[in-house]
Every structure is written in structure tokens, then in C-alpha cells.
Design an enzyme around this catalytic site. Structure first.
Site, PDB file in Angstrom:
ATOM      1  N   ASP A  64     -12.910   9.360   8.700  1.00  0.00           N
ATOM      2  CA  ASP A  64     -12.229   9.681   9.585  1.00  0.00           C
ATOM      3  C   ASP A  64     -13.084   9.467  10.793  1.00  0.00           C
ATOM      4  O   ASP A  64     -12.695   8.952  12.027  1.00  0.00           O
ATOM      5  CB  ASP A  64     -11.525  10.931   9.739  1.00  0.00           C
ATOM      6  CG  ASP A  64     -12.526  12.301   9.200  1.00  0.00           C
ATOM      7  OD1 ASP A  64     -13.560  11.986   8.892  1.00  0.00           O
ATOM      8  OD2 ASP A  64     -12.072  13.344   9.406  1.00  0.00           O
ATOM      9  N   ASP A  72      -9.891  -0.972   2.711  1.00  0.00           N
ATOM     10  CA  ASP A  72      -8.635  -1.677   3.484  1.00  0.00           C
ATOM     11  C   ASP A  72      -8.268  -1.177   4.606  1.00  0.00           C
ATOM     12  O   ASP A  72      -7.984  -2.213   5.629  1.00  0.00           O
ATOM     13  CB  ASP A  72      -7.614  -1.203   2.300  1.00  0.00           C
ATOM     14  CG  ASP A  72      -6.085  -1.939   2.563  1.00  0.00           C
ATOM     15  OD1 ASP A  72      -6.303  -3.092   2.983  1.00  0.00           O
ATOM     16  OD2 ASP A  72      -5.223  -1.072   2.553  1.00  0.00           O
ATOM     17  N   TYR A  92      -6.308   2.125  -5.940  1.00  0.00           N
ATOM     18  CA  TYR A  92      -5.732   0.957  -6.137  1.00  0.00           C
ATOM     19  C   TYR A  92      -5.312   0.743  -7.725  1.00  0.00           C
ATOM     20  O   TYR A  92      -4.587   0.053  -8.081  1.00  0.00           O
ATOM     21  CB  TYR A  92      -6.464  -0.266  -5.653  1.00  0.00           C
ATOM     22  CG  TYR A  92      -6.121  -0.660  -4.244  1.00  0.00           C
ATOM     23  CD1 TYR A  92      -6.359   0.370  -3.110  1.00  0.00           C
ATOM     24  CD2 TYR A  92      -5.629  -1.682  -3.817  1.00  0.00           C
ATOM     25  CE1 TYR A  92      -6.044  -0.026  -1.816  1.00  0.00           C
ATOM     26  CE2 TYR A  92      -5.383  -1.941  -2.498  1.00  0.00           C
ATOM     27  CZ  TYR A  92      -5.445  -1.231  -1.452  1.00  0.00           C
ATOM     28  OH  TYR A  92      -5.229  -1.499  -0.113  1.00  0.00           O
ATOM     29  N   LYS A 103     -15.494  10.459   1.977  1.00  0.00           N
ATOM     30  CA  LYS A 103     -14.860  11.546   2.222  1.00  0.00           C
ATOM     31  C   LYS A 103     -15.297  12.722   1.421  1.00  0.00           C
ATOM     32  O   LYS A 103     -14.467  13.672   0.813  1.00  0.00           O
ATOM     33  CB  LYS A 103     -13.312  11.486   2.278  1.00  0.00           C
ATOM     34  CG  LYS A 103     -12.382  12.612   3.045  1.00  0.00           C
ATOM     35  CD  LYS A 103     -12.299  12.600   4.371  1.00  0.00           C
ATOM     36  CE  LYS A 103     -11.747  13.831   4.992  1.00  0.00           C
ATOM     37  NZ  LYS A 103     -11.982  14.079   6.382  1.00  0.00           N
ATOM     38  N   ASP A 161      -9.024  -3.424   8.514  1.00  0.00           N
ATOM     39  CA  ASP A 161      -7.947  -3.981   9.479  1.00  0.00           C
ATOM     40  C   ASP A 161      -8.354  -3.514  10.658  1.00  0.00           C
ATOM     41  O   ASP A 161      -8.085  -4.002  11.785  1.00  0.00           O
ATOM     42  CB  ASP A 161      -6.813  -3.214   9.077  1.00  0.00           C
ATOM     43  CG  ASP A 161      -5.933  -4.497   8.190  1.00  0.00           C
ATOM     44  OD1 ASP A 161      -6.427  -5.092   7.332  1.00  0.00           O
ATOM     45  OD2 ASP A 161      -4.576  -4.213   8.293  1.00  0.00           O
TER      46      ASP A 161
HETATM   47  C1  IPM Z   1      -5.749  -6.815   1.774  1.00  0.00           C
HETATM   48  C2  IPM Z   1      -4.461  -6.589   1.526  1.00  0.00           C
HETATM   49  C3  IPM Z   1      -4.132  -6.256   0.313  1.00  0.00           C
HETATM   50  C4  IPM Z   1      -4.886  -4.983  -0.040  1.00  0.00           C
HETATM   51  C5  IPM Z   1      -2.464  -5.809  -0.265  1.00  0.00           C
HETATM   52  C6  IPM Z   1      -1.786  -7.235   0.079  1.00  0.00           C
HETATM   53  C7  IPM Z   1      -2.549  -5.557  -1.281  1.00  0.00           C
HETATM   54  O1  IPM Z   1      -4.232  -5.442   2.526  1.00  0.00           O
HETATM   55  O2  IPM Z   1      -6.400  -7.625   1.235  1.00  0.00           O
HETATM   56  O3  IPM Z   1      -6.515  -5.956   2.493  1.00  0.00           O
HETATM   57  O4  IPM Z   1      -4.275  -3.762   0.152  1.00  0.00           O
HETATM   58  O5  IPM Z   1      -6.019  -4.955  -0.452  1.00  0.00           O
HETATM   59 MN    MN Z   2      -5.691  -4.620   3.727  1.00  0.00          MN
END
Ligand code: IPM
Ligand code: MN
Length: 357
Positions: free
Chosen positions: A224, A248, A141, A191, A252
């Protein structure tokens, strides 16, 4: 002593959900006498429209002085055409970097009462209680990148994934400390079968555990495989520590396992100050309709009371009020089922406030 909170609603549903959370905080303050004060600041596309930049200096300065930051969400289609430095996402990335928010905590718990919302079979979902500890200011990032260059006649672009030993050590220590207060189990995700940065990550995690946390059970998983294990055996995990990029994606995935992304909070923690925000994004499709679920932001505010403001009792009271509101059948559209009490965002906020003691 007064505790000062900077509220950054951001874009989309960010305003509705932070408004709801502040109402809940004010009620909690009436009961627990925390002496909270608030200041609102702009960031994201909203800030770009007003000032031509997604993260005004004034917002960063206010955050530096704050005891804690409550953040809504940023982003929206209307800003997608902007150059990378002006995009709304730059606001949250800039805050993380300039405030040194090196840890992102994302708890994902599937309570028995909410198991039917999980896309997993109940027997697989049962007992899921994962704390994801994502490194937040390093890795790909924030590594060197090139948007475009021509090499041998072909256009290319690149981003560098890099971690140093001190960066890995501090996030590992945070994860180990978190595990001490939970079930004493850390899974480090990397990884290392492919990436040099992951091999350094893994050997650093091992060293910290051996030298400083011999009582913590540590295992390692390739990213993975971890993505698969989240779906087939989520109750295996306690604390998961991983890099910015893997965290990240995995957070999710873990979030959807609960079936209710609208209810998941997060904390981004630094040495000086910390920022609390819901996991869900700005949801432009439902913004302004008043139907957004405020629970994720209310629970983020509870994390803020616990981790930044030392107000554990008020934090617990808010979490309890949210649980009881759900038990009493109040539901916003995203988690509505037949026979339950359908409410809009404001209705959910009011119900939580009514339950708060
Ligand atoms: C998160 C979001 C952010 C990230 C974006 C909005 C830059 O997806 O907080 O996970 O990738 O970290
Ligand atoms: Mn995110």
C-alpha cells in the site's frame, strides 16, 4: 543458426500491433542478418472461436520449440460470459504456467522528452526509471481456489496465496542480477504486516541478499505504501521485486505514470523460452481501425532480441529508431499533441522502419 519466433497475435488490436513489430523485425534482419523465421499461432478468444479452447495444444507445442514468442493481447467483451477455463485470459495464464515463465519484467521509464505525457508534475516524474520484476507463475493466481461453496447457509469463494522458499529465491536472484546491471538497488514489496506468505517472502529475500548479493542495496516496502510512493516519489525506485498479484497491480500503476501505456513493453522469462508482449491489452474499442500504437510491441520485440536471441545491436537500433521517430514528431492518436505529425499504426511502423539503421 536460424532463430525461430512464434507470433501469437491473439485478439483485438493484437494482430495490428504484432504485424507492425514483425515488419520492423524483418527490416532489422535485413540490416543485422539475424536469420529470423516466423510461425503464427492462435490463442485467446480468437482460438476459442475456431477450436473451442483459448489455448490449443498445438500453440503450446510450437511455443515450447520456439527460441522466443511474440504475443499481442487477449480478451474482449464477447467472451466475458464464458466459464473461467474457457476465457481468453486462460491463454496467457496457461502459457506462463506451461512454459514456466516465472519472471515478468516491466520497465517503466519516463524520458525527459516524454515528461509532458505523465499525469505527474514534471518535477516528480523526472528521472523515473523503474524495472518491475513480478513473480509470474505462483501466488494467488495459481493457488487452490473454490468458485463457490455453501458454508453455514452462505455462499462463499476463495483463492489461496502461497509461496515457497525456492520460488522466492529464484525471483529474488533474478531481481538482484537485474539490479547489478542497473543502479544496484532493489525494493522488495510485500504485505508482511498482515500475510504469512509475505513474511516468508521478506525473510527469503533478506537471506538471498545477505548471502549472495551483499553489494546490492535492499529495502522493503508494504504494497500500500509502495502504491503511494510510485505516485509521489517514483525516482526513488530502481528494481522492484514483488509477488504475482501485487506486481499485476503495481505494474499497471507504474505504466500509467509514463502517460503512454501504448509504448510500454514487457518480457516474461523462463528457463527454456520467453514471451514478449506489450503491456496494453487488446483494446477492443479501437481494434480493426488501424489506429493502435505499435510502439509497445516493437519495443517488446527489441527486448526479445536482447534477452532471448542475443542480438543486442539490433535491439539497440530498434530502440533508437523508436526514440528518433518520436523526436521527429510522429504520433499515433493516443499520444498526439497539436502540431505533431499524426499517423495511424501503419504510418508509425513505416516511420520506425525509415529510422532504422
Ligand atoms: C497482465 C494481465 C493478466 C494478468 C491477465 C490478462 C490475466 O492483466 O498481464 O498483467 O493479470 O496477469
Ligand atoms: Mn495486469
Amino acid at each position: 543458426m536460424a532463430k525461430h519466433i512464434v507470433v501469437i497475435p491473439g485478439d483485438g488490436i493484437g494482430k495490428e500491433v504484432t504485424d507492425g513489430a514483425v515488419e520492423v523485425l524483418k527490416k532489422a534482419d535485413d540490416i543485422y542478418h539475424m536469420d529470423l523465421s516466423y510461425e503464427w499461432k492462435d490463442a485467446g478468444g480468437t482460438a476459442y472461436d475456431k477450436y473451442g479452447v483459448p489455448l490449443p495444444e498445438d500453440t503450446v507445442d510450437a511455443c515450447r520449440k520456439a527460441d522466443a514468442i511474440l504475443f499481442g493481447a487477449v480478451g474482449g467483451d464477447q467472451w466475458d460470459h464464458l466459464e473461467p477455463a474457457l476465457r481468453p485470459e486462460k491463454a496467457i495464464l496457461g502459457l506462463r504456467k506451461s512454459l514456466g515463465l516465472y519472471v515478468n519484467l516491466r520497465p517503466v521509464k519516463i524520458a525527459d522528452s516524454m515528461i509532458e505525457y505523465s499525469p505527474l508534475k514534471p518535477e516528480i516524474a523526472k528521472g523515473t526509471d523503474i524495472m518491475i520484476v513480478r513473480e509470474l507463475v505462483g501466488g494467488i493466481y495459481f493457488g487452490k481456489r473454490c468458485e463457490s461453496e455453501i458454508v453455514d447457509g452462505a455462499e462463499q469463494a476463495w483463492d489461496v496465496e502461497k509461496y515457497s522458499v525456492p520460488e522466492v529465491e529464484r525471483i529474488t536472484r533474478f531481481a538482484m542480477e537485474a539490479a547489478k546491471k542497473r543502479h544496484g538497488h532493489v525494493t522488495s514489496v510485500d504485505k508482511s504486516n498482515v500475510l504469512a506468505s509475505s513474511r516468508l517472502w521478506r525473510r527469503t529475500v533478506i537471506k538471498v541478499q545477505e548471502e549472495e548479493y551483499p553489494d546490492i542495496r535492499l529495502d522493503h516496502m508494504y504494497v500500500d505504501n509502495c502504491a503511494q510512493q510510485f505516485a509521489i516519489h517514483p525516482s526513488f525506485f530502481d528494481v522492484v521485486v514483488t509477488s504475482n498479484m501485487f506486481g499485476d497491480i503495481l505494474s499497471d500503476e507504474a505504466a500509467v505514470l509514463s502517460g503512454s501505456v501504448g509504448m510500454l513493453p514487457s518480457a516474461s522469462i523462463g528457463e527454456e523460452t520467453s514471451l514478449y508482449e506489450p503491456i496494453h491489452g487488446s483494446a477492443p474499442d479501437i481494434a480493426g481501425k488501424g489506429i493502435a500504437n505499435p510502439i509497445a510491441t516493437v519495443l517488446s520485440a527489441a527486448m526479445m532480441l536482447r534477452y532471448s536471441l542475443n542480438e543486442d545491436k539490433a535491439a539497440e537500433a530498434i530502440e533508437k529508431a523508436v526514440n528518433e521517430t518520436l523526436e521527429d514528431g510522429f504520433r499515433t492518436g493516443d499520444i498526439y499533441r497539436d502540431g505533431m505529425k499524426k499517423v495511424n499504426g501503419e504510418g508509425m511502423t513505416e516511420a520506425i522502419i525509415d529510422h532504422l539503421k
